[in-house]
Design an enzyme around this catalytic site. Structure first.
Site, PDB file in Angstrom:
ATOM      1  N   SER A 184       0.852  -1.181   0.000  1.00 42.56           N
ATOM      2  CA  SER A 184       0.000   0.000   0.000  1.00 42.56           C
ATOM      3  C   SER A 184       0.896   1.242   0.000  1.00 42.56           C
ATOM      4  CB  SER A 184      -0.965  -0.027   1.184  1.00 42.56           C
ATOM      5  OG  SER A 184      -1.953   0.962   1.041  1.00 42.56           O
ATOM      6  N   ASP A 415      -8.407  -6.481  -4.712  1.00 40.61           N
ATOM      7  CA  ASP A 415      -8.060  -5.315  -3.899  1.00 40.61           C
ATOM      8  C   ASP A 415      -9.118  -4.229  -4.069  1.00 40.61           C
ATOM      9  OD1 ASP A 415      -6.901  -3.068  -2.688  1.00 40.61           O
ATOM     10  OD2 ASP A 415      -4.885  -3.626  -3.319  1.00 40.61           O
ATOM     11  N   HIS A 459      -6.596  -6.240  -0.055  1.00 46.54           N
ATOM     12  CA  HIS A 459      -5.567  -5.196   0.005  1.00 46.54           C
ATOM     13  C   HIS A 459      -4.409  -5.650   0.894  1.00 46.54           C
ATOM     14  CE1 HIS A 459      -3.836  -1.317  -0.537  1.00 46.54           C
ATOM     15  NE2 HIS A 459      -3.898  -0.998   0.749  1.00 46.54           N
TER      16      HIS A 459
END
Length: 548
Positions: A184, A415, A459
């Protein structure tokens, strides 16, 4: 070319022993003496030896079974207005010669002490940074423009440069290899390092990179605006509870492509090729009044707009790749609620996500009215102000390649936060930036940079797929021995815990290959799959402004 995944491949882990035996002075010297170590534009604020056993770091749970280590807290002040904190843990004995840095999440200053502890137990010196601020809201940048630069690119670089000096001072010799791993925002940091500071790391793991940050935040804003009637912040058009309805309908419509056509196995409970899914929300249109089992006309229109993605109203160009079908609702724990995570500010349902980014970073001020945002004029102004500072989208990785760096990127295909197509688009731009025949350029890029897509992963973690890839082992083998990973073993474990029992395993194949079942073997076992060439996944057309 097709490659079968074998147990021999799964067992080919990098040797933890160094290429040469470390000299005796590699044992840590006097930890407290590091407090007087001279560092340019930086200082060691604290250096303490921590006894073996359990240790409670400044945040998070206590970490058990740690070896004795030297804990160093430092501060870097490269320019006026910048104050970057870092923390370095170094084992007193048994150092393996490696320095490993971890990335951050969101806009948070939090250091991943759990990950640091895990590698410390295995003999690594480990490093984290606060990215130049405290807290987790973009409001930290109010009146502090240098803090934006720190977060965007400078903190990781300045921290690892000083940490290398501290490591050399403690052990009497430099780290043999320096690695970075993040997902991320950590993936963003990873890509920024490869692009801007190619000498910092020998090996980099970049997960779900949000490196196209100005456009990513525009994508979140688009979702919010499309899920509300103009000027109405009080009520969502599509309530979050209907995302499960939509997600189930998407799977029902597009799961038949799993297997030979989409990769994976026909029984997979996720989409192996979401970009080939053409689900139309009109199939859920209510025939009467609104109900939990259907979508109203405004809800159908809102979903169609979200699937299409944010566009420039003047040119029609995509501003951000749309969030993929199959990512609408989460199959994981409650803190991964699919699209609804960024449909609004988590602390204020009546405002867009990251509202203080727009106020204090984009410069719109405390009175910013998001309903007046112009996705043409205002988006251009935001890019002019911020893209050179925080975005990590430069496809020129030649300096990183020339110094011998290795980069593994990975991205979950379910995601709901950063569309996995972002990672494909960037990879293809790196290939296109190479001169010569496309096939030759692809091979050259593969010599130092490989992308691995993870079907069914959300994610950075969780999701119904095999969501725990053995990335570090693959990277170290590549850096230490020059063996590029054609496939990486990944697992789905009970409770999505790193120590949970393995439920099933798969190989991840280097893009554009995909793993497909051999038709006969146990679908829970990695050796029942082979990596096969597939056509490139089809991406929507993107314009030049998108690639800044």
């Amino acid at each position: 070319m097709r490659r079968h995944w074998t147990r021999a491949a799964a067992a080919a882990l990098p040797a933890l022993a160094l290429l040469a035996v470390l000299p005796k002075q590699a044992r840590g010297a006097d930890c407290a003496a590091l407090a007087s170590l001279a560092l340019p534009q930086a200082k060691v604020e604290a250096a303490e030896e921590v006894a073996a056993g359990s240790y409670k770091p400044p945040t998070g749970p206590a970490q058990a079974s740690l070896p004795a280590f030297c804990r160093v807290q430092g501060v870097v002040t490269p320019v006026p207005g910048s104050r970057i904190g870092f923390e370095l843990w170094m084992p007193k004995e048994g150092w393996n010669g490696r320095l490993q840095m971890f990335g951050n999440g969101g806009y948070s200053s939090a250091i991943s002490y759990g990950e640091m502890a895990g590698l410390l137990r295995r003999g690594y010196a480990t490093l984290g940074t606060d990215t130049g601020h405290q807290g987790d809201d973009p409001a930290f940048a109010e009146g502090r423009p240098e803090a934006i630069v720190d977060w965007g690119q400078r903190a990781v670089h300045e921290s690892v440069v000083r940490a290398k000096q501290v490591v050399a001072g403690f052990y009497g010799l430099p780290a043999r290899h320096t690695f970075f791993a993040g997902c991320s925002t950590g993936g963003h940091q990873a890509m920024s390092s490869a692009q801007r500071y190619p000498e910092d790391f020998d090996g980099i793991i970049a997960g779900a990179s949000g490196g196209n940050r100005t456009h990513l935040n525009a994508g979140f804003l688009w979702q919010y605006l499309r899920n509300h009637r103009t000027g109405d912040d009080a009520a969502q058009i599509i309530p979050a509870v209907k995302l499960r309805l939509v997600g189930d309908a998407v799977l029902a419509a597009c799961r038949p492509a799993n297997g030979a056509r989409g990769g994976g196995h026909p029984g997979d409970t996720w989409l192996n090729d979401p970009l080939a899914c053409g689900f139309d929300p009109a199939s859920l249109r209510c025939t009467g009044v609104d109900a939990a089992s259907c979508l109203t006309d405004p809800q159908v229109d809102a979903l169609r707009s979200m699937y299409d993605g944010p566009r420039n109203p003047r040119t029609g160009e995509l501003i951000h790749l749309p969030f993929p079908r199959g990512s609408e609702s989460s199959g994981g724990p409650p803190n991964l609620p699919g699209w609804s995570l960024y449909w609004a500010d988590p602390g204020n349902a009546g405002a867009p996500a990251r509202v203080n980014y727009w106020r204090h970073w984009a410069g719109f001020g405390a009175g910013w009215n998001w309903w007046r945002f112009d996705f043409d004029r205002d988006m251009a102004a935001v890019n002019e102000r911020l893209a050179p500072v925080i975005n990590a989208v430069n496809p020129d990785l030649s300096a990183f390649r020339q110094r011998g760096g290795k980069l593994i990127a990975y991205h979950g295909m379910s995601d709901p936060v950063v569309p996995f197509a972002e990672s494909i688009a960037y990879h293809e731009r790196v290939v296109a930036a190479r001169e010569g025949e496309p096939a030759v350029a692809r091979r050259e890029v593969g010599s130092f940079y490989r992308l691995f897509l993870v079907p069914g992963m959300e994610h950075c973690r969780a999701g119904p797929g095999a969501n725990q890839p053995e990335l570090q082992a693959a990277l170290e083998r590549w850096v230490d021995e020059g063996t590029a990973p054609d496939a990486i073993l990944t697992h789905n474990r009970e409770g999505n815990r790193p120590d949970g029992a393995v439920r099933f395993s798969r190989p991840l194949c280097a893009y554009p290959q995909r793993a497909i079942h051999d038709g006969a073997g146990d679908p829970s076992r990695a050796e029942s799959y082979r990596c096969a060439e597939f056509p490139l996944m089809s991406l929507p057309a993107i314009g030049a402004s998108y690639q800044r």
